[in-house]
Every structure is written in C-alpha cells, then in structure tokens.
Design a protein around this motif. Structure first.
Motif, PDB file in Angstrom:
ATOM      1  N   LEU A   5       0.860  -1.200   0.000  1.00 46.44           N
ATOM      2  CA  LEU A   5       0.000   0.000   0.000  1.00 46.44           C
ATOM      3  C   LEU A   5       0.888   1.239   0.000  1.00 46.44           C
ATOM      4  N   ILE A   6       0.409   2.317  -0.586  1.00 48.86           N
ATOM      5  CA  ILE A   6       1.231   3.544  -0.528  1.00 48.86           C
ATOM      6  C   ILE A   6       0.481   4.767  -0.003  1.00 48.86           C
ATOM      7  N   TRP A   7      -0.838   4.690   0.198  1.00 49.67           N
ATOM      8  CA  TRP A   7      -1.544   5.927   0.537  1.00 49.67           C
ATOM      9  C   TRP A   7      -1.301   6.409   1.955  1.00 49.67           C
ATOM     10  N   GLN A   8      -0.667   5.564   2.798  1.00 52.44           N
ATOM     11  CA  GLN A   8      -0.320   6.060   4.135  1.00 52.44           C
ATOM     12  C   GLN A   8       0.862   7.023   4.096  1.00 52.44           C
ATOM     13  N   GLN A   9       1.584   7.032   2.952  1.00 46.76           N
ATOM     14  CA  GLN A   9       2.845   7.780   2.895  1.00 46.76           C
ATOM     15  C   GLN A   9       2.678   9.293   3.089  1.00 46.76           C
ATOM     16  N   PRO A  10       1.767   9.968   2.363  1.00 49.35           N
ATOM     17  CA  PRO A  10       1.691  11.430   2.550  1.00 49.35           C
ATOM     18  C   PRO A  10       1.005  11.884   3.851  1.00 49.35           C
ATOM     19  N   HIS A  11       0.379  10.964   4.618  1.00 52.10           N
ATOM     20  CA  HIS A  11      -0.360  11.409   5.812  1.00 52.10           C
ATOM     21  C   HIS A  11       0.433  12.339   6.729  1.00 52.10           C
ATOM     22  N   PRO A  12       1.695  12.007   7.076  1.00 52.48           N
ATOM     23  CA  PRO A  12       2.388  12.900   8.023  1.00 52.48           C
ATOM     24  C   PRO A  12       2.559  14.315   7.484  1.00 52.48           C
ATOM     25  N   LEU A  13       2.618  14.453   6.156  1.00 50.08           N
ATOM     26  CA  LEU A  13       2.750  15.797   5.581  1.00 50.08           C
ATOM     27  C   LEU A  13       1.479  16.606   5.858  1.00 50.08           C
ATOM     28  N   VAL A  14       0.343  15.925   5.821  1.00 46.86           N
ATOM     29  CA  VAL A  14      -0.933  16.592   6.085  1.00 46.86           C
ATOM     30  C   VAL A  14      -1.030  16.968   7.567  1.00 46.86           C
ATOM     31  N   PHE A  15      -0.660  16.028   8.445  1.00 41.23           N
ATOM     32  CA  PHE A  15      -0.680  16.342   9.880  1.00 41.23           C
ATOM     33  C   PHE A  15       0.260  17.515  10.194  1.00 41.23           C
ATOM     34  N   ALA A  16       1.444  17.490   9.578  1.00 42.72           N
ATOM     35  CA  ALA A  16       2.401  18.580   9.816  1.00 42.72           C
ATOM     36  C   ALA A  16       1.794  19.919   9.408  1.00 42.72           C
TER      37      ALA A  16
END
Ligand SMILES: *[C@@H]1O[C@H](CO)[C@@H](O)[C@H](O)[C@H]1NC(C)=O
Ligand SMILES: *[C@@H]1O[C@H](CO)[C@@H](O)[C@H](O)[C@H]1NC(C)=O
Ligand SMILES: *[C@@H]1O[C@H](CO)[C@@H](O)[C@H](O)[C@H]1NC(C)=O
Ligand SMILES: *[C@@H]1O[C@H](CO)[C@@H](O)[C@H](O)[C@H]1NC(C)=O
Ligand SMILES: *[C@@H]1O[C@H](CO)[C@@H](O)[C@H](O)[C@H]1NC(C)=O
Ligand SMILES: *[C@@H]1O[C@H](CO)[C@@H](O)[C@H](O)[C@H]1NC(C)=O
Ligand SMILES: *[C@@H]1O[C@H](CO)[C@@H](O)[C@H](O)[C@H]1NC(C)=O
Ligand SMILES: *[C@@H]1O[C@H](CO)[C@@H](O)[C@H](O)[C@H]1NC(C)=O
Ligand SMILES: *[C@@H]1O[C@H](CO)[C@@H](O)[C@H](O)[C@H]1NC(C)=O
Ligand SMILES: *[C@@H]1O[C@H](CO)[C@@H](O)[C@H](O)[C@H]1NC(C)=O
Ligand SMILES: *[C@@H]1O[C@H](CO)[C@@H](O)[C@H](O)[C@H]1NC(C)=O
Ligand SMILES: *[C@@H]1O[C@H](CO)[C@@H](O)[C@H](O)[C@H]1NC(C)=O
Length: 715
Positions: free
Chosen positions: A447-458
């Motif tokens: 899976l790859i969609w977990q990858q950008p999550h921290p950028l959104v939280f930041a």
C-alpha cells in the motif's frame, strides 16, 4: 446617564461571559445525548476512559455479566514462539523478492509460513481483565446471578463528567454503581451503594483471561476464559505496595506480566477456590456504600489515586474537553428532521474518540473496545482516525500520537533503504506494532496511501502553531517522507513522466499489484504531499532538492478513459460495471473532496467522475469512512443535500451509545467511520480553503442552521 453606563457595563459583562464560555449552551446539548440503557448490549459496551485506557461495561457499570474489555495503549504480549523456532529465526525472517521495474525488491510477506504468522500476530494487544459485581447469599456463598434476575434497570452515561451510573434492584433492594475513569492513569473508580452491602451480600470480583494471537479479530470480547492452565495470577501478600494500594494481583501470560492494584475503602480479598484466576473482594465494616480504585499497570509500582480524586479528575477533564475546543450545533435551529440524528452522532463520536482514539500511539481499527488485526496500529487509516482532532481544535490530543512519526523514522528509513533498496527516504508502514515493525502481508507492504499522511498532519500543526518550533519539529519527517515519495516515482523514458508503481496496492486494495500503475487518487495525493513538503522547506528557507521539483513537475497525468478518471492507468474501460473494481473504497471521489483539486487535475472531470461513482459504485458494499468521504466530495461539488444524505446513509450506522457499526465488511466498532464523520461535519460547517460563506457544505434551503465555535478550516 448613570443608567446608560450601567446598561453598557452590563452588556459588556454579558458579552464577555458569552465569549468566554461560548454562546452555545454546550452542557445542555451534550447532556441531551447521554446514552441510557435498560439492558446490556450483546455487541457494544458503555465505556469510560481517557484515550490511553478504556473500560467497557455491561448494564451493571462493570463487567458482571458480559466480559467487555479493559484495554490500553501499553498492554501488549508476545505469544511463545512457534515449535522449534528461535528468536533468531524470527529476527532473520525474510519475505520475498519482487521486481519493481526490473529491480528486485525485498518485501516482508511470504517466506516461512509459521514465522510469518507469528510476526503478523505478535505482539498482540491484551484485555487486562474483568471486574464485576459479586452476589453473595446469607452464608457468604457466591450466587449464580444472571441479568434476568435484576429489576428496575437503568444505566446512564453522563458525557459531561465521564461518569456511568447503573441502578437496579436485586432481591427487591436497590443497588447503585457509579464508574469513572482516571484521566492521567489507567484506573477506574467504582462506588457501590446498597443496603445489600451492609448485609454482606454484595462485593466485587476480579478475573483474568488468557490472551493470544490466534484470532485476527476478537470481538465483541477479547481473550479466552477457559484456558486457565496457560496463564497464572497471584495475590501479593507480603510485597510492599505503592501509595494508595491495599492489594495487588499479578497476571502472567507467557513472558508478559500485568498488575492490578486495588485501593479505596477497606476490604478483604481472597482467591476463589472454585474458579481459577477469580478473586472475591468484600468490603470491610458495617457500611452501605464502598468505593474502590482499580488500576492496571506494567510495573505495579505506580501510586494509585483515591476513588474521589479519580472521580474529580474525570469530572474536571471531561468538562474542560467539552467546554474548550470546537463545537457544532446543527440541531437547535434546524427544521430538517435529520438534524437531530446528525447531532447525536456528533456528540457521541466526540465522546468515543476521546476515550478510544487519543492515545500516545496510533489507534487500532476498533480503538480500545476490542481487538482488530491483533490490536495493531492502523497506519493507513490514521488520517481518518485522527485528522478530525485538527479541525476540532484538539491539537493536544492529536499531538499525543504524532511523536510516533519521529519515533518510527529510523525503522521506516531502514525499510525504504536497507530492506527495499531505495536510495533515500522513509517508507511508512501500514499495520504496525509499538516497535515500528510492519506486520508481514502483501497488502501491508505494497500500500502507498499512508505515505503522505504525516505531511498533512504537519501542515495542520503549522496552521495551528505557525512557528519555527513547529517547522523544526516536523522537518526530518517531512524531508524523509518526501524523499521516498520522490524515489518511489519511476522515470518512464517513453512517456517522459514519473510513474507510481508497480508493484503497489491502491486504497481499495482490489487491483492486481504487478499491473497497478499510476492510480488517479494516489497520483493526486502524491502531488498534494510534494507541494506541502516543498512549502515546508520554503518556510525554513531551505532550498528543496531539485529531485522534488523534477518529480513533482513531471508526475504522470491522471489516467482518463471515456472522459472520466479511472482507478489506474490501463484498467479496462468498462471497469465501472465490473464487480471486481466497484466494491471497495471509492477513492476516486477523494480527488475533489477529501483532497482539494491539485495541479493537473481537472475540476470538471473530477466532478463527472464523482457523479459516476454515486451512480455506478456498489454503494451497498461501502462501509465506514466511505460515507463521510462521499459527503466531502458532494460538499465540495456543491451537492449539499446529497452531502447530508451520505452522512446519514442507512448503511452508515451508529448504535445507541454511538458505536460505529462495522457493517458488511468489518466488526463493530469501526472507528475510522466516527473520525471521518467528525472530519466531514467540521469541514462542511466551517469550510475549506477557498470555500465561501458560513457552513458552506450544508444545504442553503433554510431548513439548516449551523452554529459553530472553535473549529478550524480544512485544507
Ligand atoms: C428498554 O429500552 C427500550 C429502548 O429504549 C424500550 O423500547 C423498552 O421498552 C425498555 N424496556 C423496559 C423494560 O423499560
Ligand atoms: C515481542 O518480541 C519482539 C521480538 O523479540 C520484541 O521486539 C518485542 O519487544 C516483544 N514485545 C513484547 C510486548 O514483549
Ligand atoms: C521439533 O523438533 C523435534 C526434534 O527435532 C521433532 O521431533 C519435532 O517433530 C519438531 N516439531 C515440529 C513441530 O517441527
Ligand atoms: C508479482 O511479480 C512477482 C515477480 O516480480 C511474482 O513473484 C509474483 O507472483 C507476482 N504477484 C502477482 C500477484 O501477480
Ligand atoms: C451459573 O448459571 C449458568 C446459567 O444458568 C450455568 O450455565 C452455570 O453452569 C452456572 N454456574 C454455576 C457455578 O452454577
Ligand atoms: C472455550 O470457550 C470458547 C468460547 O469462548 C469456546 O468456543 C470453546 O469451545 C471453549 N473451549 C473449551 C475447551 O471449552
Ligand atoms: C481500615 O482498616 C484499618 C485496619 O486494618 C483501620 O485502622 C482503619 O480505621 C480502617 N479504615 C476504615 C475507613 O474503615
Ligand atoms: C450496622 O449498623 C446498623 C446501623 O446502621 C446497626 O443497626 C447494626 O447493628 C450494625 N451491625 C453491625 C454488625 O455492627
Ligand atoms: C533531507 O534528507 C537528506 C537525505 O537524508 C539529507 O541529506 C538532507 O540533509 C536533509 N535535509 C534537511 C533539510 O534536513
Ligand atoms: C511508460 O508509459 C507508457 C505510457 O503511459 C506506458 O504505456 C508504458 O507501459 C510505461 N512503461 C512502463 C515500463 O511501465
Ligand atoms: C501540470 O501542472 C503544472 C502546474 O500547474 C504545470 O506547470 C504543468 O504544465 C502541468 N502538466 C501538464 C502535462 O499539463
Ligand atoms: C454489491 O454489494 C452487495 C452487498 O455486499 C453484494 O451482495 C452484491 O453482490 C454486490 N453487487 C455487485 C454487482 O458487486
């Protein structure tokens, strides 16, 4: 003149009071939705808790008849190793090698079956025990009582103070049990009041289940009560106990030991002679009411608060939670008949999120209610679990888990660079344990969609706290997240674009990984994430690497067929009618809804694609956050009635205590549904970047009046 001044001063004071405490009567609205039961539910408990610890109760306010779980963010165990396997075998586990554009990449799945399965199911999250009412006869023998033996039953959860009160009659005598949870510790306070106490006929029992990783889902109950020979318990007789502790029970399962500490009013406690691991506690003295604190811990040495201070802490912290942070009132001024149910869902979800989804680690799918996926972290869904905290102004609750990204950075760098052979960056995992290890699995690894999550939280953190300190706090995570995104994108000579995959899995997990290339949603999320990362570096005055600009500027275009975006490039054009592709998460509606329109996405095509999803997807197979995601899409597309309809879709259900029903695919509760509901409602009520006017996602017909306080705008 004097009177005018007086009036002015009076108005000023009134206005200040309103703005300090808010114009919405929050206490009245919250209390209106206090859950009330007259019998136990067979599927969901009524809960008290604090985000890191939760106690699930049956109708008695304890676990007298049904063994709902006592769960925590810290209670984990390892099962013994598979037969003839050593720790070395476990540590040397290697999965399989698959090709990615001709390059062999090592993934953690497959390989030796028993080792793989041990790694998937360990460590697993334990149910810490069970506490119930003990019914005794005249001669102090234990009575075998069922729920049918109780009369005049009423249980109410006071949301404003986090206090559960259960009342019932037994043998025509009234019994009242109140239960609350400590907020800074893993402990409950219980008070039992009844003339039966004075007659020596009521006490408390404690019991302990065996826990292991034999089942992926353990719901509604966790652990096994009939494998008593596999674990041990003992009462500490002579050990010096910590402050406030009168008795302590240790519970050992394989190599893990957990402690139960008991304090409060005087009591006697002994181990049952008939039932192994069961302890009977009887209050001492001639009293009609007794109070206990019951705390759970790893070391057994931490002090235990008194019952009254636990109750006080619960009252204060819950009141603070409800009074501060965001609030939405959709019901008071609305005439739409759906408003009341929407308000109920909002209030109960706000309660359950703080009990189950505010821990210092990312939550599991089912919070602290029961076990899903062995209790492991649900990292690809973490946006749905936790993103709402940012919009509701509860950054301190969100921040508890955010340190996980910094803590997992080394293992994620190792995953990307050592295991998978990428040259840079960190690849975030999906199903994860507290050490940061990823559970083996084809989907987990691809899976790859977990990858950008921290950028959104930041980004949400920065919007709430626009400071140098916030930029520094996330700098390494932002940098290494983007580095891997850039490295994963593969330059396709013949097209001149950077491709995503293969191999990979899309959000819906239903396409073939070796042929899945350039999925529309992931391309757009990649683009969105890289924009955020670049902006981050600009704010720090650090030039972002040329590779970021290069990849971002030449990411493959979203695949289109018949004028609509498709799940991935090259998927057969008739996929809209193929059951293989229309039965899972409809992430295509996320292109304009969940995400804002990113560069290279056409608003017209995104809207037409969403419309096609509404009519062509197998909605009867959707579940959980699909519905809020559909609502976010409808809201951004200006289809406001439809947005509300999605939030109240018949397949998106919340039970009497607000637990999100799993539905067709997963057990109850499925908390990404609650988090997504709160995210969608806040976005519809407060707006998103570029939205116009108040409550821009709700219908403009006059049948809705939305009042908000302390909410934040969505990206
Ligand atoms: C228990 O509650 C349910 C639902 O609120 C109600 O329909 C039922 O009549 C109640 N039963 C009793 C015995 O009060
Ligand atoms: C479980 O075992 C793994 C591998 O030895 C270890 O890293 C981890 O700390 C253990 N966890 C618990 C809760 O014992
Ligand atoms: C474990 O090893 C022993 C001794 O070599 C052997 O007899 C036994 O069959 C093995 N068990 C399994 C499950 O492989
Ligand atoms: C994907 O390709 C690898 C070779 O790189 C192969 O071993 C594997 O079986 C393929 N998987 C599927 C699901 O086709
Ligand atoms: C208690 O009652 C239940 C239900 O009637 C029965 O199954 C169980 O065996 C009884 N237990 C004891 C110890 O009598
Ligand atoms: C133990 O209890 C479970 C239900 O919790 C049941 O399925 C299982 O058959 C029982 N096992 C034994 C050995 O009684
Ligand atoms: C509890 O018991 C102790 C002696 O064991 C006694 O000194 C004390 O007064 C008792 N406290 C209460 C509240 O009954
Ligand atoms: C308990 O207290 C009641 C009064 O509240 C008194 O009548 C009774 O005798 C007392 N019993 C004992 C055993 O002290
Ligand atoms: C970003 O990561 C790369 C690779 O690890 C490193 O060389 C670079 O110094 C980092 N940049 C910043 C600003 O920390
Ligand atoms: C490169 O892109 C073209 C056009 O999208 C595509 O047909 C081709 O399969 C891609 N090459 C590889 C190796 O994926
Ligand atoms: C994609 O969007 C960027 C930024 O707006 C633009 O510079 C670029 O030309 C677009 N690419 C294509 C192929 O349309
Ligand atoms: C749609 O979902 C329902 C419910 O899960 C299922 O029974 C049905 O077969 C699905 N229909 C299609 C066309 O896939």
């Amino acid at each position: 003149m004097f009177q005018q001044q007086f009036t002015f001063a009076f108005l000023f004071i009134l206005f200040s009071a309103l703005s300090a405490y808010g114009a919405i009567d929050r206490h009245a609205i919250v209390s209106r939705y206090n859950p009330v039961r007259n019998m136990s539910s067979n599927t969901t408990p009524m809960q008290v808790g604090n985000g890191n610890f939760a106690f699930g109760a049956d109708i008695t306010g304890l676990q007298t008849f049904l063994p709902f779980a006592i769960m925590s963010s810290w209670g984990w165990k390892n099962d013994s190793l598979p037969p003839n396997r050593s720790l070395e075998d476990i540590e040397n586990y290697e999965g399989v090698s698959w090709l990615s554009h001709g390059r062999p990449v090592q993934f953690e799945f497959g390989g030796v079956a028993d080792i793989q399965q041990w790694l998937i199911s360990n460590p697993n999250r334990v149910n810490l025990g069970r506490v119930g009412i003990l019914f005794l006869d005249d001669r102090a023998n234990i009575q075998n009582i069922t729920e049918d033996d109780l009369d005049d039953v009423r249980q109410e959860l006071d949301l404003w103070s986090g206090t559960m009160t259960s009342q019932f009659s037994f043998s025509r005598q009234k019994v009242t049990v109140t239960t609350s949870s400590a907020q800074s510790d893993s402990a409950i306070a219980v008070t039992v009041t009844s003339s039966l106490v004075k007659q020596g006929k009521l006490g408390i029992f404690l019991d302990y289940p065996w826990n292991d990783g034999t089942a992926k889902f353990s719901a509604p109950f966790v652990g096994s009560w009939n494998q008593t020979g596999r674990h041990t318990t003992s009462l500490a007789d002579d050990r010096v106990l910590g402050t406030g502790i009168r008795a302590q029970i240790s519970h050992t399962l394989d190599s893990a030991t957990f402690f139960t500490s008991i304090g409060g009013d005087n009591f006697t406690i002994h181990r049952d002679s008939l039932e192994e691991h069961r302890y009977s506690l009887v209050p001492a003295g001639n009293v009609t009411s007794f109070s206990l604190s019951i705390g759970y811990s790893l070391g057994g040495t931490s002090p235990l608060s008194s019952p009254s201070s636990i109750r006080q802490e619960s009252k204060e912290q819950w009141e603070q939670y409800w009074s501060q942070g965001g609030f939405i009132d959709v019901a008071s001024g609305s005439t739409d008949p759906r408003a009341e149910e929407l308000q109920r869902r909002i209030i109960l979800s706000r309660y359950l999120m703080r009990v189950n989804e505010a821990s210092n680690t990312p939550p599991q799918e089912s919070g602290l209610v029961n076990d899903g996926w062995y209790g492991k972290f649900h990292m690809e869904m973490v946006f749905w679990h936790l993103g709402h905290w940012a919009l509701w102004g509860n950054w301190e609750l969100l921040d508890r888990a955010m340190g996980t990204y910094q803590r997992f950075l080394p293992t994620s760098i190792e995953r990307a660079q050592v295991q998978e052979g990428y040259t840079s960056g960190a690849r975030w995992s999906k199903m994860t344990d507290p050490s940061g290890r990823s559970a083996p699995g084809e989907i987990n690894e691809l899976l790859i969609w977990q990858q950008p999550h921290p950028l959104v939280f930041a980004e949400y953190d920065y919007r709430a706290h626009p400071s140098r300190a916030t930029l520094e706090k996330w700098k390494d995570v932002v940098n290494e997240t983007a580095n891997w995104m850039v490295d994963f994108a593969w330059f396709n000579q013949s097209s001149g674009f950077y491709d995503l995959g293969p191999p990979m899995y899309v959000v819906s997990e239903d396409t073939s990984p070796n042929v899945t290339r350039n999925p529309a949603f992931e391309l757009s999320y990649w683009r969105f994430g890289l924009d955020l990362a670049e902006t981050w570096m600009n704010r720090l005055d650090i030039p972002s690497p040329d590779a970021w600009k290069e990849v971002k500027g030449h990411l493959a275009l979203l695949p289109i067929s018949n004028g609509l975006y498709e799940v991935y490039e090259g998927l057969e054009a008739n996929f809209w009618t193929d059951p293989a592709y229309i039965n899972d998460h409809p992430a295509l509606v996320g292109l304009h809804g969940w995400l804002p329109i990113t560069a290279n996405v056409s608003l017209d095509i995104a809207k037409a694609t969403a419309d096609r999803v509404y009519t062509s997807w197998n909605i009867s197979n959707c579940w959980g956050w699909d519905f809020p995601m559909l609502a976010m899409s409808a809201a951004r597309n200006g289809e406001f009635e439809q947005a509300v309809d999605w939030l109240l879709h018949p397949l998106f259900k919340f039970d009497d205590v607000g637990m999100p029903i799993g539905g067709v695919r997963v057990p109850t509760p499925y908390f990404p549904g609650s988090g997504a509901l709160l995210f969608a409602v806040a976005m519809m009520a407060q707006g998103w970047d570029g939205s116009v006017g108040p409550s821009p996602g709700f219908p403009k017909t006059g049948s809705w009046q939305i009042d908000t306080e302390g909410l934040h705008t969505a990206l």
